[in-house]
Scaffold this motif. Structure first.
Motif, PDB file in Angstrom:
ATOM      1  N   GLU A 257       1.968  -3.769  -3.249  1.00 51.31           N
ATOM      2  CA  GLU A 257       1.148  -4.740  -2.528  1.00 51.31           C
ATOM      3  C   GLU A 257       2.039  -5.911  -2.139  1.00 51.31           C
ATOM      4  OE1 GLU A 257      -3.240  -6.474  -3.356  1.00 51.31           O
ATOM      5  OE2 GLU A 257      -1.727  -7.203  -4.764  1.00 51.31           O
ATOM      6  N   VAL A 258       1.716  -6.555  -1.028  1.00 48.37           N
ATOM      7  CA  VAL A 258       2.466  -7.732  -0.579  1.00 48.37           C
ATOM      8  C   VAL A 258       1.572  -8.958  -0.738  1.00 48.37           C
ATOM      9  CG1 VAL A 258       3.638  -8.845   1.355  1.00 48.37           C
ATOM     10  CG2 VAL A 258       3.803  -6.364   1.064  1.00 48.37           C
ATOM     11  N   MET A 259       2.069  -9.931  -1.480  1.00 46.38           N
ATOM     12  CA  MET A 259       1.332 -11.173  -1.674  1.00 46.38           C
ATOM     13  C   MET A 259       2.129 -12.323  -1.057  1.00 46.38           C
ATOM     14  SD  MET A 259       0.888 -14.216  -3.400  1.00 46.38           S
ATOM     15  CE  MET A 259       1.779 -14.199  -4.948  1.00 46.38           C
ATOM     16  N   ILE A 260       1.489 -13.073  -0.158  1.00 50.89           N
ATOM     17  CA  ILE A 260       2.138 -14.196   0.519  1.00 50.89           C
ATOM     18  C   ILE A 260       1.452 -15.489   0.114  1.00 50.89           C
ATOM     19  CG2 ILE A 260       2.734 -15.209   2.760  1.00 50.89           C
ATOM     20  CD1 ILE A 260       2.508 -12.352   3.933  1.00 50.89           C
ATOM     21  N   MET A 261       2.241 -16.470  -0.279  1.00 51.04           N
ATOM     22  CA  MET A 261       1.710 -17.777  -0.644  1.00 51.04           C
ATOM     23  C   MET A 261       2.297 -18.844   0.279  1.00 51.04           C
ATOM     24  SD  MET A 261      -0.253 -19.588  -2.636  1.00 51.04           S
ATOM     25  CE  MET A 261      -0.576 -18.729  -4.169  1.00 51.04           C
ATOM     26  N   LYS A 262       1.412 -19.487   1.058  1.00 50.94           N
ATOM     27  CA  LYS A 262       1.819 -20.575   1.960  1.00 50.94           C
ATOM     28  C   LYS A 262       0.746 -21.655   1.933  1.00 50.94           C
ATOM     29  CE  LYS A 262       2.168 -18.259   5.749  1.00 50.94           C
ATOM     30  NZ  LYS A 262       2.349 -18.030   7.198  1.00 50.94           N
ATOM     31  N   GLU A 263       1.182 -22.893   1.820  1.00 52.18           N
ATOM     32  CA  GLU A 263       0.275 -24.042   1.836  1.00 52.18           C
ATOM     33  C   GLU A 263      -0.869 -23.851   0.837  1.00 52.18           C
ATOM     34  OE1 GLU A 263      -0.871 -24.273   5.908  1.00 52.18           O
ATOM     35  OE2 GLU A 263       1.048 -25.119   6.563  1.00 52.18           O
ATOM     36  N   ASN A 264      -0.517 -23.373  -0.351  1.00 47.04           N
ATOM     37  CA  ASN A 264      -1.475 -23.149  -1.437  1.00 47.04           C
ATOM     38  C   ASN A 264      -2.561 -22.122  -1.095  1.00 47.04           C
ATOM     39  OD1 ASN A 264      -0.278 -25.022  -3.231  1.00 47.04           O
ATOM     40  ND2 ASN A 264      -1.252 -26.703  -2.089  1.00 47.04           N
ATOM     41  N   ARG A 265      -2.258 -21.283  -0.122  1.00 54.64           N
ATOM     42  CA  ARG A 265      -3.200 -20.226   0.276  1.00 54.64           C
ATOM     43  C   ARG A 265      -2.558 -18.871   0.032  1.00 54.64           C
ATOM     44  NH1 ARG A 265      -4.156 -17.922   5.660  1.00 54.64           N
ATOM     45  NH2 ARG A 265      -6.149 -16.792   5.651  1.00 54.64           N
ATOM     46  N   GLU A 266      -3.270 -18.031  -0.696  1.00 55.26           N
ATOM     47  CA  GLU A 266      -2.743 -16.712  -1.047  1.00 55.26           C
ATOM     48  C   GLU A 266      -3.324 -15.644  -0.127  1.00 55.26           C
ATOM     49  OE1 GLU A 266      -2.121 -15.061  -5.309  1.00 55.26           O
ATOM     50  OE2 GLU A 266      -4.037 -14.227  -4.627  1.00 55.26           O
ATOM     51  N   ILE A 267      -2.424 -14.806   0.400  1.00 59.23           N
ATOM     52  CA  ILE A 267      -2.837 -13.690   1.253  1.00 59.23           C
ATOM     53  C   ILE A 267      -2.329 -12.396   0.617  1.00 59.23           C
ATOM     54  CG2 ILE A 267      -2.687 -12.652   3.549  1.00 59.23           C
ATOM     55  CD1 ILE A 267      -1.900 -15.453   4.591  1.00 59.23           C
ATOM     56  N   LYS A 268      -3.212 -11.402   0.447  1.00 59.40           N
ATOM     57  CA  LYS A 268      -2.800 -10.112  -0.110  1.00 59.40           C
ATOM     58  C   LYS A 268      -2.901  -9.038   0.967  1.00 59.40           C
ATOM     59  CE  LYS A 268      -3.993 -11.049  -4.936  1.00 59.40           C
ATOM     60  NZ  LYS A 268      -4.773 -10.595  -6.119  1.00 59.40           N
ATOM     61  N   LEU A 269      -1.844  -8.242   1.086  1.00 61.17           N
ATOM     62  CA  LEU A 269      -1.776  -7.222   2.118  1.00 61.17           C
ATOM     63  C   LEU A 269      -1.407  -5.873   1.506  1.00 61.17           C
ATOM     64  CD1 LEU A 269       0.340  -9.256   4.715  1.00 61.17           C
ATOM     65  CD2 LEU A 269      -2.141  -8.952   4.749  1.00 61.17           C
ATOM     66  N   ASN A 270      -2.032  -4.814   2.002  1.00 53.95           N
ATOM     67  CA  ASN A 270      -1.695  -3.464   1.536  1.00 53.95           C
ATOM     68  C   ASN A 270      -2.166  -2.457   2.578  1.00 53.95           C
ATOM     69  OD1 ASN A 270      -1.103  -1.124   0.165  1.00 53.95           O
ATOM     70  ND2 ASN A 270      -2.763  -1.331  -1.323  1.00 53.95           N
ATOM     71  N   THR A 271      -1.237  -1.755   3.206  1.00 53.76           N
ATOM     72  CA  THR A 271      -1.608  -0.752   4.210  1.00 53.76           C
ATOM     73  C   THR A 271      -1.203   0.663   3.784  1.00 53.76           C
ATOM     74  OG1 THR A 271       0.471  -1.105   5.421  1.00 53.76           O
ATOM     75  CG2 THR A 271      -1.440  -2.406   6.116  1.00 53.76           C
ATOM     76  N   GLN A 272      -0.801   0.822   2.525  1.00 55.87           N
ATOM     77  CA  GLN A 272      -0.397   2.139   2.042  1.00 55.87           C
ATOM     78  C   GLN A 272      -1.601   2.917   1.524  1.00 55.87           C
ATOM     79  OE1 GLN A 272       4.072   0.660   0.878  1.00 55.87           O
ATOM     80  NE2 GLN A 272       2.920   1.683  -0.695  1.00 55.87           N
ATOM     81  N   THR A 273      -1.786   4.091   2.079  1.00 52.50           N
ATOM     82  CA  THR A 273      -2.946   4.909   1.726  1.00 52.50           C
ATOM     83  C   THR A 273      -2.570   6.107   0.863  1.00 52.50           C
ATOM     84  OG1 THR A 273      -2.696   6.137   3.801  1.00 52.50           O
ATOM     85  CG2 THR A 273      -4.210   4.255   3.807  1.00 52.50           C
ATOM     86  N   ASN A 274      -1.265   6.387   0.756  1.00 56.71           N
ATOM     87  CA  ASN A 274      -0.818   7.534  -0.027  1.00 56.71           C
ATOM     88  C   ASN A 274      -0.124   7.053  -1.295  1.00 56.71           C
ATOM     89  OD1 ASN A 274       0.651   9.952  -0.958  1.00 56.71           O
ATOM     90  ND2 ASN A 274       0.020  10.826   1.005  1.00 56.71           N
TER      91      ASN A 274
END
Length: 327
Positions: A257-274
């Motif tokens: 999973e990719v977690m991005i933290m900017k300006e005290n805001r957390e974004i979680k990204l995941n496009t892997q289905t396998n």
């Protein structure tokens, strides 16, 4: 892709599971020195042909690709043999023991007009592509930290006085080439070859590294890559920029999973289905093969060469010598 495999370890089973899921790819033969090992693998994955003689397998016209997952020191000679017989090759990481071996394989592949791939899962994963897409949003990069630590059951065997292949200079073993290589790929596929590399290692009495930290120096930032087979750790890959940071959960080998933290805001990204991390590399290689895209294949080879150069430079810095260095 009609594929034959060399090796019977866990990575081969993972690879064959991925092959099953990729349209246009199938396994037609397996090789092992032991017939019972080859037969067990063939039965598990419904493969019709088994071989215990490598030269005999290479003469099988039904095979057009050979996947190599043998001990590290055998990668070069087995890949060279396959290319000589006109086969395309997929070679597990580390690609070869030395840069000299890599250069010889690339030269032969181009001479024979055959495809040659390093089987490195990280750079083909959808979540790794997300890292590439979002890295600019972090601002100027200042620091990268990667840790891939996985305690090996073979380490205890080493401590008991035996020398497993993975901890053997003869078989080109050690933590750097077996496990830290994922971290190097993670960094170098994003930023290219570093200006300088150093490697500080914990070494066994036989001179092989059981863990260590590689420092890759770039013009404006430093990347620290930790790999260990003598301890366990939380794995991660962290990229720190002036505007925020990005964390790859569970590290470079899997890119969970990719977690991005900017300006005290957390974004979680995941496009892997396998869930099979090797699926994406097999699918990409099949796509390149189907398109006869030798230009892309050889561009990946040039990149692989740069990684092998850094691996060798790191080993030399830590005074880790393989038997392959002396040939």
């Amino acid at each position: 892709m009609n594929i034959a495999t060399i090796g019977t370890g866990r990575i081969v089973e993972l690879f064959l599971s991925a092959v099953r899921e990729v349209d246009g790819a199938r396994c037609v033969a397996v090789y092992s020195r032991k017939e019972e090992s080859a037969q067990a693998l063939a039965d598990k994955f419904d493969v019709s042909a088994i071989y215990t003689d490598l030269n005999e397998m290479m003469r099988d016209s039904a095979i057009d690709f050979v996947y190599i997952a043998s001990p590290n020191s055998l990668h070069f000679e087995q890949a060279y043999l396959a290319l000589q017989h006109g086969k395309h090759v997929i070679c597990e990481k580390p690609f070869t023991s030395t840069i000299r071996e890599t250069e010889q394989l690339i030269e032969l592949a181009k001479q024979k007009q055959r495809m040659l791939f390093e089987a490195i899962s990280t750079i083909h994963m959808p979540n790794y592509k997300l890292v590439k897409e979002h890295i600019a949003s972090l601002g100027a990069i200042k620091f990268i930290q990667c840790n891939y630590s996985q305690f090996s059951s073979r380490y205890e065997v080493l401590l008991n006085g035996e020398t497993p292949n993975i901890f053997s200079p003869k078989f080109s073993g050690g933590a750097l080439v077996d496990i830290n290589v994922y971290n190097l790929h993670f960094v170098m596929n994003l930023f290219g070859k570093p200006e300088k590399v150093s490697y500080t290692a914990n070494k066994h009495g036989n001179g092989i590294d059981t863990s260590g930290v590689a420092v890759l120096s770039y013009p404006n930032f430093i990347a620290e890559c930790v790999g260990a087979k003598d301890t366990q750790s939380m794995n991660f890959a962290m990229i720190q920029g002036e505007k925020g940071y990005l964390n790859v959960v569970n590290g470079a080998n899997g890119c969970q999973e990719v977690m991005i933290m900017k300006e005290n805001r957390e974004i979680k990204l995941n496009t892997q289905t396998n869930e099979n991390r090797l699926y994406y590399e097999v699918a990409e290689m099949q796509k390149i093969f189907a398109a006869k895209d030798f230009e892309k294949c050889y561009a990946l080879l040039d990149y692989t060469k740069s990684v092998v150069e850094v691996l060798e430079a790191a080993r030399k810095d830590a005074e880790i010598v393989f038997d392959a260095d002396l040939r």
